[in-house]
Design a protein around this motif. Structure first.
Motif, mmCIF file in Angstrom:
data_model
loop_
_atom_site.group_PDB
_atom_site.id
_atom_site.type_symbol
_atom_site.label_atom_id
_atom_site.label_comp_id
_atom_site.label_asym_id
_atom_site.label_seq_id
_atom_site.Cartn_x
_atom_site.Cartn_y
_atom_site.Cartn_z
ATOM 1 N N UNK A 1 38.425 32.087 -10.773
ATOM 2 C CA UNK A 1 38.158 32.602 -9.452
ATOM 3 C C UNK A 1 38.346 31.477 -8.429
ATOM 4 N N UNK A 2 39.110 31.746 -7.370
ATOM 5 C CA UNK A 2 39.338 30.749 -6.321
ATOM 6 C C UNK A 2 38.229 30.813 -5.294
ATOM 7 N N UNK A 3 37.736 29.663 -4.939
ATOM 8 C CA UNK A 3 36.710 29.601 -3.902
ATOM 9 C C UNK A 3 37.091 28.552 -2.894
ATOM 10 N N UNK A 4 36.766 28.843 -1.666
ATOM 11 C CA UNK A 4 37.005 27.878 -0.598
ATOM 12 C C UNK A 4 35.761 27.025 -0.449
ATOM 13 N N UNK A 5 35.946 25.724 -0.440
ATOM 14 C CA UNK A 5 34.785 24.823 -0.397
ATOM 15 C C UNK A 5 34.522 24.259 0.990
ATOM 16 N N UNK A 6 35.526 24.220 1.859
ATOM 17 C CA UNK A 6 35.374 23.698 3.224
ATOM 18 C C UNK A 6 34.756 22.304 3.254
ATOM 19 N N UNK A 7 35.065 21.511 2.277
ATOM 20 C CA UNK A 7 34.577 20.137 2.270
ATOM 21 C C UNK A 7 35.501 19.270 3.105
ATOM 22 N N UNK A 8 34.913 18.382 3.876
ATOM 23 C CA UNK A 8 35.700 17.461 4.700
ATOM 24 C C UNK A 8 35.772 16.109 4.013
ATOM 25 N N UNK A 9 36.959 15.555 3.999
ATOM 26 C CA UNK A 9 37.151 14.258 3.346
ATOM 27 C C UNK A 9 36.455 13.133 4.096
ATOM 28 N N UNK A 10 36.287 13.273 5.422
ATOM 29 C CA UNK A 10 35.708 12.194 6.224
ATOM 30 C C UNK A 10 34.205 12.328 6.414
ATOM 31 N N UNK A 11 33.617 13.384 5.904
ATOM 32 C CA UNK A 11 32.191 13.622 6.102
ATOM 33 C C UNK A 11 31.373 12.465 5.531
ATOM 34 N N UNK A 12 30.447 11.950 6.340
ATOM 35 C CA UNK A 12 29.612 10.838 5.884
ATOM 36 C C UNK A 12 28.325 10.785 6.698
ATOM 37 N N UNK A 13 27.295 10.284 6.060
ATOM 38 C CA UNK A 13 26.030 10.027 6.747
ATOM 39 C C UNK A 13 25.977 8.520 6.959
ATOM 40 N N UNK A 14 25.965 8.101 8.221
ATOM 41 C CA UNK A 14 26.065 6.680 8.559
ATOM 42 C C UNK A 14 24.704 6.031 8.737
ATOM 43 N N UNK A 15 24.633 4.794 8.316
ATOM 44 C CA UNK A 15 23.405 4.018 8.477
ATOM 45 C C UNK A 15 23.794 2.588 8.853
ATOM 46 N N UNK A 16 23.131 2.049 9.856
ATOM 47 C CA UNK A 16 23.429 0.680 10.297
ATOM 48 C C UNK A 16 23.111 -0.311 9.183
ATOM 49 N N UNK A 17 23.935 -1.344 9.109
ATOM 50 C CA UNK A 17 23.735 -2.403 8.126
ATOM 51 C C UNK A 17 23.301 -3.660 8.871
ATOM 52 N N UNK A 18 22.016 -4.041 8.762
ATOM 53 C CA UNK A 18 21.535 -5.204 9.508
ATOM 54 C C UNK A 18 22.217 -6.511 9.109
ATOM 55 N N UNK A 19 22.846 -6.537 7.943
ATOM 56 C CA UNK A 19 23.533 -7.747 7.484
ATOM 57 C C UNK A 19 24.947 -7.848 8.057
ATOM 58 N N UNK A 20 25.413 -6.775 8.688
ATOM 59 C CA UNK A 20 26.779 -6.741 9.227
ATOM 60 C C UNK A 20 26.909 -7.761 10.351
ATOM 61 N N UNK A 21 27.944 -8.565 10.274
ATOM 62 C CA UNK A 21 28.169 -9.581 11.288
ATOM 63 C C UNK A 21 29.440 -9.236 12.062
#
Length: 136
Positions: A1-21
């Protein structure tokens, strides 16, 4: 059975990284507002999503923003708007990329309360207006 998933490849939950310089900007006499923008970008939750190739585009955007602070123009503002879309730097850009910024419990509670207020007001004002009519 074919189903449409509507998943996005770019979908993400972002969180700041305090170590990021933040990478160093190229040698130049930068406007103070450009420096503040650069620090904000690299402290943002979007920063961990940027890879080495994105830095070149961000450098170009920094030059445009610097030029805008020196000689503001409508054309320059339009070009900045177009360029920043690629990096998810505005709420609508993040929505388009399907990026969501992870928020703490306190922020979620404030959002829930804010969204509940209009519903309560709507119930108060949605009383039947005919109830105040009477025969003379």
């Amino acid at each position: 059975m074919r189903q449409r998933r509507n998943k996005a490849a770019t979908s993400a939950k972002l969180q700041a990284d305090p170590k990021m310089k933040a990478p160093e900007l190229p040698e130049r006499d930068w406007h103070v507002m450009t420096l503040a923008w650069w620090a904000d970008v690299w402290a943002s939750p979007m920063a961990p999503e940027f890879d080495a190739s994105d830095r070149h585009g961000l450098f170009v955007l920094a030059v445009l923003i610097d030029e805008f602070w020196v000689r503001p123009s409508k054309d320059l503002a339009g070009e900045i708007r177009l360029q920043r879309q690629s990096f998810g730097l505005s709420p609508i850009d993040r929505r388009r990329l399907q990026w969501e910024i992870e928020r703490g419990d306190e922020a979620n509670e404030r959002t829930r309360k804010r969204r509940a207020k209009p519903a309560a007001k709507e119930q108060e004002t949605s009383a039947d207006p005919r109830s105040i009519l009477h025969a003379v």
